[in-house]
Enzyme design. Structure first.
Site, PDB file in Angstrom:
ATOM      1  N   CYS A 116       0.817  -1.228   0.000  1.00 25.46           N
ATOM      2  CA  CYS A 116       0.000   0.000   0.000  1.00 25.46           C
ATOM      3  C   CYS A 116       0.845   1.270   0.000  1.00 25.46           C
ATOM      4  CB  CYS A 116      -0.948   0.010   1.189  1.00 25.46           C
ATOM      5  SG  CYS A 116      -2.118  -1.340   1.138  1.00 25.46           S
ATOM      6  N   HIS A 256      -3.343   7.271   2.563  1.00 25.56           N
ATOM      7  CA  HIS A 256      -3.753   5.992   1.991  1.00 25.56           C
ATOM      8  C   HIS A 256      -5.183   5.704   2.458  1.00 25.56           C
ATOM      9  CE1 HIS A 256      -4.086   1.920   0.867  1.00 25.56           C
ATOM     10  NE2 HIS A 256      -3.778   1.388   2.035  1.00 25.56           N
ATOM     11  N   ASN A 286     -10.130  -0.092   0.092  1.00 27.18           N
ATOM     12  CA  ASN A 286      -8.669   0.015   0.065  1.00 27.18           C
ATOM     13  C   ASN A 286      -8.158  -0.583  -1.246  1.00 27.18           C
ATOM     14  OD1 ASN A 286      -5.922  -0.347   0.407  1.00 27.18           O
ATOM     15  ND2 ASN A 286      -6.071  -1.137   2.495  1.00 27.18           N
TER      16      ASN A 286
HETATM   17  N1  ACO Z   1     -18.333  -8.321   9.730  1.00 24.48           N
HETATM   18  C1  ACO Z   1     -18.790  -8.579  10.956  1.00 24.48           C
HETATM   19  N2  ACO Z   1     -17.979  -8.915  11.977  1.00 24.48           N
HETATM   20  C2  ACO Z   1     -16.658  -8.968  11.731  1.00 24.48           C
HETATM   21  C3  ACO Z   1     -16.120  -8.727  10.446  1.00 24.48           C
HETATM   22  C4  ACO Z   1     -17.021  -8.391   9.426  1.00 24.48           C
HETATM   23  N3  ACO Z   1     -16.621  -8.111   8.170  1.00 24.48           N
HETATM   24  N4  ACO Z   1     -14.770  -8.853  10.509  1.00 24.48           N
HETATM   25  C5  ACO Z   1     -14.475  -9.178  11.772  1.00 24.48           C
HETATM   26  N5  ACO Z   1     -15.603  -9.258  12.516  1.00 24.48           N
HETATM   27  C6  ACO Z   1     -15.760  -9.597  13.925  1.00 24.48           C
HETATM   28  C7  ACO Z   1     -14.599 -10.383  14.472  1.00 24.48           C
HETATM   29  O1  ACO Z   1     -14.741 -11.756  14.194  1.00 24.48           O
HETATM   30  C8  ACO Z   1     -14.714 -10.081  15.939  1.00 24.48           C
HETATM   31  O2  ACO Z   1     -15.701 -10.896  16.480  1.00 24.48           O
HETATM   32  P1  ACO Z   1     -15.529 -11.528  17.957  1.00 24.48           P
HETATM   33  O3  ACO Z   1     -15.443 -10.336  18.869  1.00 24.48           O
HETATM   34  O4  ACO Z   1     -16.773 -12.329  18.094  1.00 24.48           O
HETATM   35  O5  ACO Z   1     -14.260 -12.317  17.887  1.00 24.48           O
HETATM   36  C9  ACO Z   1     -15.221  -8.645  15.979  1.00 24.48           C
HETATM   37  O6  ACO Z   1     -15.774  -8.389  14.678  1.00 24.48           O
HETATM   38  C10 ACO Z   1     -14.125  -7.623  16.242  1.00 24.48           C
HETATM   39  O7  ACO Z   1     -13.025  -7.935  15.397  1.00 24.48           O
HETATM   40  P2  ACO Z   1     -11.724  -7.032  15.379  1.00 24.48           P
HETATM   41  O8  ACO Z   1     -10.759  -7.600  14.381  1.00 24.48           O
HETATM   42  O9  ACO Z   1     -11.238  -6.800  16.759  1.00 24.48           O
HETATM   43  O10 ACO Z   1     -12.365  -5.694  14.828  1.00 24.48           O
HETATM   44  P3  ACO Z   1     -11.697  -4.288  14.726  1.00 24.48           P
HETATM   45  O11 ACO Z   1     -12.461  -3.297  15.468  1.00 24.48           O
HETATM   46  O12 ACO Z   1     -10.226  -4.336  14.946  1.00 24.48           O
HETATM   47  O13 ACO Z   1     -11.928  -3.964  13.176  1.00 24.48           O
HETATM   48  C11 ACO Z   1     -10.664  -4.014  11.146  1.00 24.48           C
HETATM   49  C12 ACO Z   1     -11.385  -4.832  12.202  1.00 24.48           C
HETATM   50  C13 ACO Z   1     -11.678  -3.138  10.458  1.00 24.48           C
HETATM   51  C14 ACO Z   1     -10.052  -4.973  10.131  1.00 24.48           C
HETATM   52  C15 ACO Z   1      -9.580  -3.145  11.838  1.00 24.48           C
HETATM   53  O14 ACO Z   1      -8.767  -3.937  12.665  1.00 24.48           O
HETATM   54  C16 ACO Z   1      -8.714  -2.447  10.827  1.00 24.48           C
HETATM   55  O15 ACO Z   1      -9.146  -1.560  10.148  1.00 24.48           O
HETATM   56  N6  ACO Z   1      -7.428  -2.813  10.746  1.00 24.48           N
HETATM   57  C17 ACO Z   1      -6.546  -2.258   9.752  1.00 24.48           C
HETATM   58  C18 ACO Z   1      -6.752  -3.005   8.488  1.00 24.48           C
HETATM   59  C19 ACO Z   1      -6.118  -2.336   7.313  1.00 24.48           C
HETATM   60  O16 ACO Z   1      -6.315  -1.174   7.070  1.00 24.48           O
HETATM   61  N7  ACO Z   1      -5.387  -3.121   6.527  1.00 24.48           N
HETATM   62  C20 ACO Z   1      -4.854  -2.707   5.312  1.00 24.48           C
HETATM   63  C21 ACO Z   1      -3.554  -1.979   5.479  1.00 24.48           C
HETATM   64  S1  ACO Z   1      -3.002  -1.418   3.962  1.00 24.48           S
HETATM   65  C22 ACO Z   1      -2.240  -2.666   3.063  1.00 24.48           C
HETATM   66  O17 ACO Z   1      -1.032  -2.815   3.088  1.00 24.48           O
HETATM   67  C23 ACO Z   1      -2.975  -3.605   2.220  1.00 24.48           C
END
Ligand code: ACO
Length: 331
Positions: A116, A256, A286
């Site tokens: 990214c 980004h 993204n």
């Molecule tokens: N829909 C519903 N529930 C979901 C989903 C979904 N799509 N995805 C995860 N959950 C659930 C999980 O299973 C978890 O459930 P549990 O509590 O029963 O175990 C709950 O939601 C919370 O999960 P977390 O992973 O803790 O959620 P978080 O608040 O951290 O949000 C997210 C997840 C959006 C992925 C966040 O961590 C994030 O934005 N991280 C950065 C990701 C990113 O930007 N990556 C790309 C970087 S750029 C690159 O190089 C490609």
């Protein structure tokens, strides 16, 4: 002899036609429009058609950028394609395919993979060829068909990404401005926070790796989130400092486009007005290396970039890696 500066002489973007709204994802995995919007700010993303590839997306964006710059493909000296989803996983480089498709016989071509952060790495690299006088026309493209490396059974990743391409043409000018400073960084200790386990020399493709779904993206979302909310404001500050500027001098921040919550956290830490921060993550998700050049194009189209504007572009992602550039728009 007058000093040479680098300018962005042309810009272009391409987004596939097919729109996939969150509601459609809710039919594939256990998720909802409310969850995706609340956690990421994403409402929909674009999906490449079966016959489209990273090369074809890149070529569309590149043609627009060349036309805008008034540069013929025959004049191009270099094509850099930033991507982590090349047409072929090992060889040849997608940049060679783009160079051929454009009809740019004089141009050298190579791919650059900083995931990214790739467009920022490409912008900093391409600028050096202009600033040292070696080349007069360098095409820098960020292009991804990221949806082809997604596991459509994994709700924690498949809701986040989309496909697209953006391109700029770099040219020399005697008008001061252009690239004022850049920061490129990496922390490979976090390599497995966001990666595709198989298909490389560490775990070559086999029937087992396919059965284990090891050719798809795996992500520790919380680790990436913590990293991104720290590194984005830090690298923006470092790049501004290197340019002898402060946040008050910024006219536009193009981060980004990964997640609205990451962008909002950076805005708070940098104490910025939201009005100077560009975001289109709601419409595209993204798009990895494509996100910043696509956003730059849309910011220009929206009239947010004027002659003399100080623009900060900042990318972060797998590697872990990051890159930030301060760019003074010459107009
Ligand atoms: N829909 C519903 N529930 C979901 C989903 C979904 N799509 N995805 C995860 N959950 C659930 C999980 O299973 C978890 O459930 P549990 O509590 O029963 O175990 C709950 O939601 C919370 O999960 P977390 O992973 O803790 O959620 P978080 O608040 O951290 O949000 C997210 C997840 C959006 C992925 C966040 O961590 C994030 O934005 N991280 C950065 C990701 C990113 O930007 N990556 C790309 C970087 S750029 C690159 O190089 C490609």
């Amino acid at each position: 002899m007058s000093q040479t500066f680098v300018r962005i002489g042309g810009w272009g973007k391409y987004l596939p036609d097919r729109v996939m709204p969150n509601s459609e994802l809710a039919e594939l995995v256990d998720t909802s429009d409310e969850w995706i919007r609340a956690r990421t700010g994403i409402g929909e993303r674009r999906i490449a058609a079966p016959e489209e590839t990273t090369c074809t997306l890149a070529v569309h964006a590149a043609r627009s950028a060349l036309q805008q710059a008034g540069v013929e493909p025959e004049e191009l000296d270099l094509v850099i394609v930033a991507t982590c989803t090349p047409d072929y996983s090992n060889m040849p480089a997608t940049a060679s395919l783009v160079q051929h498709a454009l009809g740019a016989p004089r141009a050298g071509a190579f791919d650059l993979n900083a995931v990214c952060s790739g467009f920022l790495y490409g912008l900093a690299t391409g600028s050096q060829f202009i600033l040292n006088g070696a080349y007069r026309s360098v095409l820098v493209i960020g292009a991804e068909v990221f949806t082809r490396i997604l596991d459509w059974q994994d709700r924690s990743t498949c809701v986040l990404f989309g496909d697209g391409a953006g391109a700029v043409v770099l040219q020399p000018t005697d008008q001061p401005g252009g690239l004022l400073s850049f920061v490129l960084g990496s922390d490979g200790a976090g390599a497995c926070s966001l990666f595709v386990p198989a298909g490389g020399s560490r775990q070559p493709a086999s029937a087992e790796t396919v059965a284990e779904r090891a050719h798809y993206v795996k992500m520790q979302g919380r680790d990436v989130f913590r990293f991104a909310t720290r590194v984005l404001p830090e690298s923006v500050k470092q790049a501004l400092e290197a340019a002898k500027l402060s946040t008050e001098d910024m006219d536009l921040l193009i981060p980004h486009q990964a997640n609205t919550r990451i962008i909002d956290a950076a805005v708070r830490r940098l104490k910025l007005s939201e009005s100077i921060v560009f975001s289109n993550v709601e419409r595209y998700g993204n798009t990895s290396a494509a996100s910043i050049p696509v956003a730059l194009c849309e910011a220009i189209e929206a009239g947010l970039v004027q002659a003399g504007s100080t623009i900060v572009m900042s990318g972060f992602g797998a590697g872990l890696s990051w890159g930030t550039a301060v760019w003074k728009w010459q107009g």
